[in-house]
Design an enzyme around this catalytic site. Structure first.
Site, PDB file in Angstrom:
ATOM      1  N   SER A 136      39.883  50.297  32.764  1.00 36.75           N
ATOM      2  CA  SER A 136      39.894  50.675  34.182  1.00 36.75           C
ATOM      3  C   SER A 136      39.983  52.193  34.278  1.00 36.75           C
ATOM      4  O   SER A 136      40.876  52.800  33.670  1.00 36.75           O
ATOM      5  CB  SER A 136      41.099  50.042  34.884  1.00 36.75           C
ATOM      6  OG  SER A 136      41.099  50.360  36.249  1.00 36.75           O
ATOM      7  N   LYS A 162      35.280  49.819  34.298  1.00 36.82           N
ATOM      8  CA  LYS A 162      35.610  49.514  35.708  1.00 36.82           C
ATOM      9  C   LYS A 162      35.989  50.813  36.382  1.00 36.82           C
ATOM     10  O   LYS A 162      36.864  51.534  35.885  1.00 36.82           O
ATOM     11  CB  LYS A 162      36.760  48.520  35.743  1.00 36.82           C
ATOM     12  CG  LYS A 162      37.543  48.424  37.041  1.00 36.82           C
ATOM     13  CD  LYS A 162      38.458  47.210  37.015  1.00 36.82           C
ATOM     14  CE  LYS A 162      39.747  47.462  37.762  1.00 36.82           C
ATOM     15  NZ  LYS A 162      40.601  46.246  37.813  1.00 36.82           N
ATOM     16  N   LYS A 164      37.487  52.648  39.691  1.00 38.23           N
ATOM     17  CA  LYS A 164      38.192  52.544  40.958  1.00 38.23           C
ATOM     18  C   LYS A 164      37.352  53.251  42.018  1.00 38.23           C
ATOM     19  O   LYS A 164      36.819  54.341  41.743  1.00 38.23           O
ATOM     20  CB  LYS A 164      39.569  53.213  40.866  1.00 38.23           C
ATOM     21  CG  LYS A 164      40.550  52.462  40.004  1.00 38.23           C
ATOM     22  CD  LYS A 164      40.905  51.128  40.613  1.00 38.23           C
ATOM     23  CE  LYS A 164      41.994  50.444  39.837  1.00 38.23           C
ATOM     24  NZ  LYS A 164      42.381  49.153  40.425  1.00 38.23           N
ATOM     25  N   ASP A 190      36.314  48.518  41.565  1.00 40.24           N
ATOM     26  CA  ASP A 190      37.500  47.895  42.148  1.00 40.24           C
ATOM     27  C   ASP A 190      37.964  48.754  43.314  1.00 40.24           C
ATOM     28  O   ASP A 190      38.289  49.928  43.129  1.00 40.24           O
ATOM     29  CB  ASP A 190      38.622  47.781  41.111  1.00 40.24           C
ATOM     30  CG  ASP A 190      39.844  47.044  41.663  1.00 40.24           C
ATOM     31  OD1 ASP A 190      40.812  46.858  40.914  1.00 40.24           O
ATOM     32  OD2 ASP A 190      39.818  46.629  42.846  1.00 40.24           O
ATOM     33  N   GLU A 215      35.218  44.288  42.922  1.00 41.94           N
ATOM     34  CA  GLU A 215      36.552  43.682  42.961  1.00 41.94           C
ATOM     35  C   GLU A 215      37.274  44.045  44.253  1.00 41.94           C
ATOM     36  O   GLU A 215      37.366  45.215  44.619  1.00 41.94           O
ATOM     37  CB  GLU A 215      37.348  44.163  41.749  1.00 41.94           C
ATOM     38  CG  GLU A 215      38.675  43.498  41.534  1.00 41.94           C
ATOM     39  CD  GLU A 215      39.380  44.014  40.285  1.00 41.94           C
ATOM     40  OE1 GLU A 215      38.731  44.660  39.434  1.00 41.94           O
ATOM     41  OE2 GLU A 215      40.592  43.793  40.182  1.00 41.94           O
ATOM     42  N   ASP A 240      41.036  39.757  43.528  1.00 40.94           N
ATOM     43  CA  ASP A 240      42.243  40.103  42.761  1.00 40.94           C
ATOM     44  C   ASP A 240      43.443  39.823  43.684  1.00 40.94           C
ATOM     45  O   ASP A 240      43.986  38.716  43.670  1.00 40.94           O
ATOM     46  CB  ASP A 240      42.147  41.579  42.339  1.00 40.94           C
ATOM     47  CG  ASP A 240      43.420  42.132  41.707  1.00 40.94           C
ATOM     48  OD1 ASP A 240      43.388  43.283  41.241  1.00 40.94           O
ATOM     49  OD2 ASP A 240      44.441  41.434  41.674  1.00 40.94           O
ATOM     50  N   LYS A 264      45.599  37.587  37.103  1.00 36.39           N
ATOM     51  CA  LYS A 264      46.764  38.387  36.706  1.00 36.39           C
ATOM     52  C   LYS A 264      47.989  37.476  36.785  1.00 36.39           C
ATOM     53  O   LYS A 264      48.434  37.121  37.880  1.00 36.39           O
ATOM     54  CB  LYS A 264      46.978  39.557  37.667  1.00 36.39           C
ATOM     55  CG  LYS A 264      46.049  40.723  37.485  1.00 36.39           C
ATOM     56  CD  LYS A 264      46.427  41.815  38.475  1.00 36.39           C
ATOM     57  CE  LYS A 264      45.388  42.921  38.462  1.00 36.39           C
ATOM     58  NZ  LYS A 264      45.580  43.851  39.585  1.00 36.39           N
ATOM     59  N   GLY A 292      44.973  43.647  34.747  1.00 39.43           N
ATOM     60  CA  GLY A 292      46.104  44.376  34.163  1.00 39.43           C
ATOM     61  C   GLY A 292      46.932  45.078  35.216  1.00 39.43           C
ATOM     62  O   GLY A 292      46.453  45.386  36.305  1.00 39.43           O
TER      63      GLY A 292
HETATM   64  C1  LIG Z   1      48.391  50.602  39.485  1.00 43.06           C
HETATM   65  S1  LIG Z   1      46.861  49.752  39.691  1.00 43.06           S
HETATM   66  C2  LIG Z   1      47.191  48.167  39.134  1.00 43.06           C
HETATM   67  C3  LIG Z   1      46.197  47.204  39.748  1.00 43.06           C
HETATM   68  C4  LIG Z   1      44.791  47.403  39.215  1.00 43.06           C
HETATM   69  N1  LIG Z   1      44.764  47.316  37.762  1.00 43.06           N
HETATM   70  C5  LIG Z   1      43.819  47.960  37.057  1.00 43.06           C
HETATM   71  O1  LIG Z   1      42.974  48.666  37.527  1.00 43.06           O
HETATM   72  C6  LIG Z   1      43.910  47.811  35.562  1.00 43.06           C
HETATM   73  C7  LIG Z   1      45.136  48.502  35.049  1.00 43.06           C
HETATM   74  C8  LIG Z   1      45.310  48.215  33.553  1.00 43.06           C
HETATM   75  O2  LIG Z   1      44.438  48.641  32.785  1.00 43.06           O
HETATM   76  O3  LIG Z   1      46.298  47.520  33.210  1.00 43.06           O
HETATM   77  C9  LIG Z   1      43.844  46.373  39.820  1.00 43.06           C
HETATM   78  O4  LIG Z   1      43.817  46.284  41.055  1.00 43.06           O
HETATM   79  O5  LIG Z   1      43.115  45.670  39.117  1.00 43.06           O
HETATM   80 MG   LIG Z   2      42.095  44.985  41.061  1.00 49.27          MG
END
Ligand SMILES: CSCC[C@@H](NC(=O)CCC(=O)O)C(=O)O
Ligand SMILES: [Mg+2]
Length: 369
Positions: A136, A162, A164, A190, A215, A240, A264, A292
């Protein structure tokens, strides 16, 4: 199973680099570890809640209070009848708080499996010895900075990128990554609920970039909105934050709100419910992948085991430890040809490093059981 003591331990780990999403920027990971002690084993788990209620309504200090005053007492009432499989039912009268419930159930499951010598993967039904790793990538200050980060992760061997996104940081970074790294890399985005249905035409402009999925584009409670959006864009929608149970998964799939699910365990109350979501999705022909929450090696070990189940067919946010941490609480998870190895030891199959734990601990609370 006879629990002797439950410890709530707050730790803080510095991140190797800031991680920015549509709801904020993290420079460290603060979490509550739960250690369940029996006469023969120590079970460990970590709480995925953020310090502030920005990813979901839960937040770390709230989780500690709910664990101490509302969840642990309900398990004490079970006495020796307590097993990990009893936890969700015993805690069901407490509305919500899936992350608090998940950390407690997982620590108890870890202790139980260590007592019986069964691995997490073996217990959950993992069929793979290694799982493909995605990564991510946060929102950055510039496109050049983003491309440098993505190039580095691809060089490390990650099998899926991925990004953001948020309004103002979506088309340009996606186009830049495609132009720099080509159309063959697996690429997804995402939004963490940052858009609304009014953005549908704008989000449809991502269609030409052949993304694996988009996402959680909209609010976590807007299932019908996601079903409407799915008819207006070609990119498959993955949910998610919207999916907090197997029932949510069945409803979202049936209503056409998603065609992929980010599973998750922390968001859904634990690994047993996560496996139910895996099964419900599989029954509908919907692929899942393991999300994650910047887990340390403790939570990462359990997630990697879950990602070994047959319907986890897409690379997850199961990155190597060094994605976030220079020093993990366990021996580091290391990429091997873009994959992470599923631990085979009893329980989560990793040991917490005592010196690192002591260094990173900011508080502990002992609850005699
Ligand atoms: C602090 S962001 C945590 C939530 C985010 N998680 C990630 O982007 C992956 C984070 C990781 O690599 O654990 C999601 O919405 O999927
Ligand atoms: Mg997410």
């Amino acid at each position: 199973m006879r629990i002797e003591n439950i410890e709530l331990r707050r730790v803080t780990l510095p991140l190797v680099s800031p991680f920015r999403t549509s709801f904020g920027t993290a420079t460290e990971r603060e979490t509550t570890l739960v250690r369940v002690s029996t006469a023969d084993a120590e079970g460990w788990a970590e709480c995925a809640a953020e310090p502030d209620p920005l990813y979901s309504s839960e937040f770390l200090d709230g989780c500690d209070l709910v664990l101490r005053d509302h969840l642990i007492p309900r398990l004490q009432a079970l006495g020796d009848r307590l097993t990990a499989e009893h936890v969700a039912t015993a805690l069901a009268p407490v509305k919500g708080h899936p992350m608090s419930k998940a950390v407690l159930e997982t620590a108890i499951l870890d202790a139980q499996l260590k007592e019986t010598g069964v691995s997490f993967g073996g217990y959950l039904g993992a069929v793979h010895e290694t799982v493909p790793a995605g990564v991510s990538v946060g929102i950055m200050d510039s496109i050049e900075e983003l491309l440098e980060a993505v190039g580095g992760y691809l060089d490390e061997g990650y099998l899926r990128i991925k990004l953001k996104i948020e309004p103002g940081w979506d088309l340009v970074p996606v186009r830049a990554v495609r132009e720099r790294f080509g159309n063959d890399i697996l690429l997804q985005v995402d939004a963490n609920t940052a858009y609304t249905l009014a953005d549908a035409r704008h989000l449809a402009r991502l269609d030409p970039f052949d993304l694996l999925l988009m996402e959680q584009p909209m609010a976590e409670d807007d299932i019908l909105g996601h079903a409407a959006l799915a008819k207006l864009i070609k990119t498959p929608i993955c949910l998610d934050e919207s999916i907090e149970s197997a029932r949510d998964a069945a409803a979202a799939i049936t209503l056409g709100a998603c065609s992929i699910i980010n599973v998750k365990p922390a968001r859904v109350g634990g690994y047993l419910e996560a496996r139910r979501i895996h099964d419900v999705a599989a029954a509908h022909g919907v692929p899942v992948w393991c999300g994650g929450m910047l887990e340390t090696g403790i939570g990462r070990a359990a997630n990697v085991a879950l990602a070994g189940l047959p319907n986890f067919v897409l690379p997850g946010d199961t990155s190597a430890s060094n994605r976030y941490y220079a020093q993990d609480l366990t021996a580091p998870f290391v990429l091997e040809d873009g994959h992470l190895r599923v631990p085979t030891g009893p329980g989560i199959g990793v040991e917490v490093l005592p010196d690192v734990l002591a260094d990173l601990t900011t508080s502990t609370v002992d609850i005699a059981f």
